[in-house]
Design an enzyme around this catalytic site. Structure first.
Site, PDB file in Angstrom:
ATOM      1  CB  SER B 135      -0.869  -0.027   1.246  1.00 56.18           C
ATOM      2  OG  SER B 135      -1.657   1.130   1.280  1.00 56.18           O
ATOM      3  CG  HIS B 149      -3.948   4.876  -3.176  1.00 60.59           C
ATOM      4  ND1 HIS B 149      -5.023   4.182  -3.709  1.00 60.59           N
ATOM      5  CD2 HIS B 149      -3.580   4.197  -2.072  1.00 60.59           C
ATOM      6  CE1 HIS B 149      -5.290   3.146  -2.939  1.00 60.59           C
ATOM      7  NE2 HIS B 149      -4.429   3.121  -1.937  1.00 60.59           N
ATOM      8  CG  ASN B 151      -4.173  -1.571  -1.439  1.00 60.27           C
ATOM      9  OD1 ASN B 151      -5.363  -1.870  -1.438  1.00 60.27           O
ATOM     10  ND2 ASN B 151      -3.287  -2.191  -0.700  1.00 60.27           N
ATOM     11  CD  GLU B 309       2.037   6.969  13.745  1.00 58.66           C
ATOM     12  OE1 GLU B 309       2.235   7.564  12.672  1.00 58.66           O
ATOM     13  OE2 GLU B 309       1.462   7.493  14.715  1.00 58.66           O
TER      14      GLU B 309
END
Lengths: 347, 347
Positions: B135, B149, B151, B309
């Site tokens: 990801s 992005h 993933n 995180e």
């Protein structure tokens, strides 16, 4: 494959050029126990509009630069609201003070969001509801000046259509809470003391109960920390008579100015560094996380098709996310984080 | 009154000082049709680790300043991950490229988030699952350089415990999508053409189907607009054999660099004004809204107790929310917004 989670269940709002005397439907007295102007709905609307005026005046007086921009809107089927936003002022980065009156029909999904304790296996049908509330988030510029949030609301559902004779439900909800980036103990004590004084006029159990409820509610579960340093929060309150709870909500809302404005007076002009500003921005990121992921009012508003700009005015003007930021143990930033992880008794 | 939505269902991660050869459990071959190193699980892990290395190298080479910081972590019961984050580089404000292998047990709630099409009235019990994925979110500094992005993930559930003989389920998911703040038609065409070329090697129906799926998926329902200008997206894909889909996911992941890096090369040094930066920040705010409110991977990760995180590294370093911002009709900002509201065919 994409599942639309639920269609908006309240009508699209339209702008108005003038504030109406009331946003209530004329037919509301059919539903009320009292005459229209004395109904709890009507008196709650009057109260939140007075509080909105008072808070906006106090904010403008202290800001000495920013002015609130007002948007008035209504819905064809009844209800509407007044949104006031002061952006990029001298003291406040973004200050929103909104009131709204909503007549709607809850989709089962939003009903669960609004009422998680009744989340059972029985699939409820759409439920007509009335909601009135004032909601405000005040984000100052100075990292030593805390963010304030308050919200007071009154809610009624109609009797279920398929169960003749079943009663309507009503409840009050709300709270006032403080979100500093740095702790000044005297500020937090002053703020909590003001909440306690107001609570104590009604029931000695209110402050401890609503203080804990606030600590529990503003919990960012995935972080294991709270959004801020709390205050009071209550919801679904209907275990007193309506008169008492209307009076309690009114006094809580009237406590906002004396609880908050003196703190801003002391902190608004304090010198600060980039480090302080950066930490404030990280905490503002946590604020965004809480509001978008957990806040009942926000998720309820997004799901029912509420006025998006009014709902999301709670988000700060700016926010920051650093990967894996850890304040140095013992630092001022660490002390704030510790108090968000382990809620304290301030008074 | 406060209802904890669900307890974390995967164990707490612990930091590792070295990258292990594999994050798979040694006992995995008991479950696989093939020998351990040839299993789909093993080959998928190898692929995503190679892609992680390749993308990070390409990013660092172009950034010529920032370096990825690596965190390796594992869980006692098996699984773990490698998180790499480049923050405050010359070209990228925040670039995260993570791989993870998760053995977990889905709470019914997370199962619904992961699998909304199966959201029925039957209350499923906890379901053991295996998930492996890469990801990545890359947020450049320059407002003319788009966010990327991507993933790609492989998912298996164990057979339900209460239904002996019922099969395990597996599926592939993923996608690559582009989120610019300003439109350069040649960039968007280049990006979509690269996705289409890869898709066309497998099935001519893939690009149109996955392009639309992407437009549908990255929809910010409460805004009535998409997060960006799309690309491809697919999920729960198991209507081809595993070999074909493993190969398809691999080629898609290998398309990231040629689809994206040439665009950054052209845009990273373009001069810009405060107005451009401010609009980029507003669009970053929308990015945050989508990820926290709607993104399946994020909400699944938050609910199952994934490594916070790593999950939230997708959020931009900075974001902005202005009350009721409306771009001027016909402006460059308006054109972007229009394309987010009304998805276009770019090729």
């Amino acid at each position: 494959k994409m599942k639309a989670s639920s269609s908006p269940m309240i009508e699209k709002e339209t702008p108005e050029t003038q504030r109406p005397n009331t946003f209530l439907r004329e037919t509301d007295d059919n539903h009320s126990q009292n005459s229209n102007s004395n109904s709890v709905r009507a008196r709650f609307e009057k109260m939140i509009r007075e509080v909105q005026d008072g808070v906006c005046s106090a904010i403008e007086a202290m800001d000495q630069g920013g002015k609130f921009k007002e948007d008035v809107w209504s819905r064809p089927g009844g209800g509407g609201g007044i949104s006031r936003v002061l952006q990029d002022g001298a003291v406040w980065e973004k200050a929103g003070v909104n009131i709204s009156i909503v007549y709607g029909v809850m989709p089962p999904e939003a009903y669960r969001a609004a009422n998680p304790s009744q989340n059972g296996n029985t699939e409820p049908g759409p439920v007509p509801f009335f909601a009135a509330g004032i909601s405000s988030v005040l984000h100052p510029k100075n990292p030593f000046a805390p963010t304030l949030h308050f919200n007071y609301r009154y809610f009624e559902t109609d009797a279920p259509k398929d169960t003749p004779g079943a009663p309507r439900q009503w409840w009050f909800g709300g709270g006032t809470d403080l979100t500093p980036a740095y702790i000044f103990e005297e500020d937090i004590k002053h703020f909590h003391s003001a909440q306690k004084s107001t609570c104590d006029k009604f029931d000695a159990s209110f402050y401890p109960r609503f203080k804990k409820w606030c600590d529990d509610y503003f919990y960012i579960k995935h972080r294991g920390e709270r959004r801020g340093l709390g205050g009071i929060f209550f919801d679904d309150l209907n275990d007193y008579d309506q008169e008492t709870l209307l009076s309690f909500a009114t006094e809580c809302a009237n406590t906002v100015i004396p609880a908050y404005i003196p703190i801003i007076e002391k902190r608004k002009d304090m010198p600060f560094t980039d480090r302080h500003k950066s930490w404030q921005q990280l905490r503002r990121g946590r604020y965004v996380e809480f509001n978008l992921v957990y806040d009942r009012g926000t998720t309820f508003g997004l799901k029912t098709g509420g006025r998006i700009e009014s709902i999301l005015v709670s988000l700060p003007l700016t926010a920051r996310w650093e990967y894996d930021h850890q304040p140095e143990e013992g630092s001022e930033e660490w002390k704030l984080l510790d108090a968000c992880i382990n809620p304290k008794e301030w008074i």
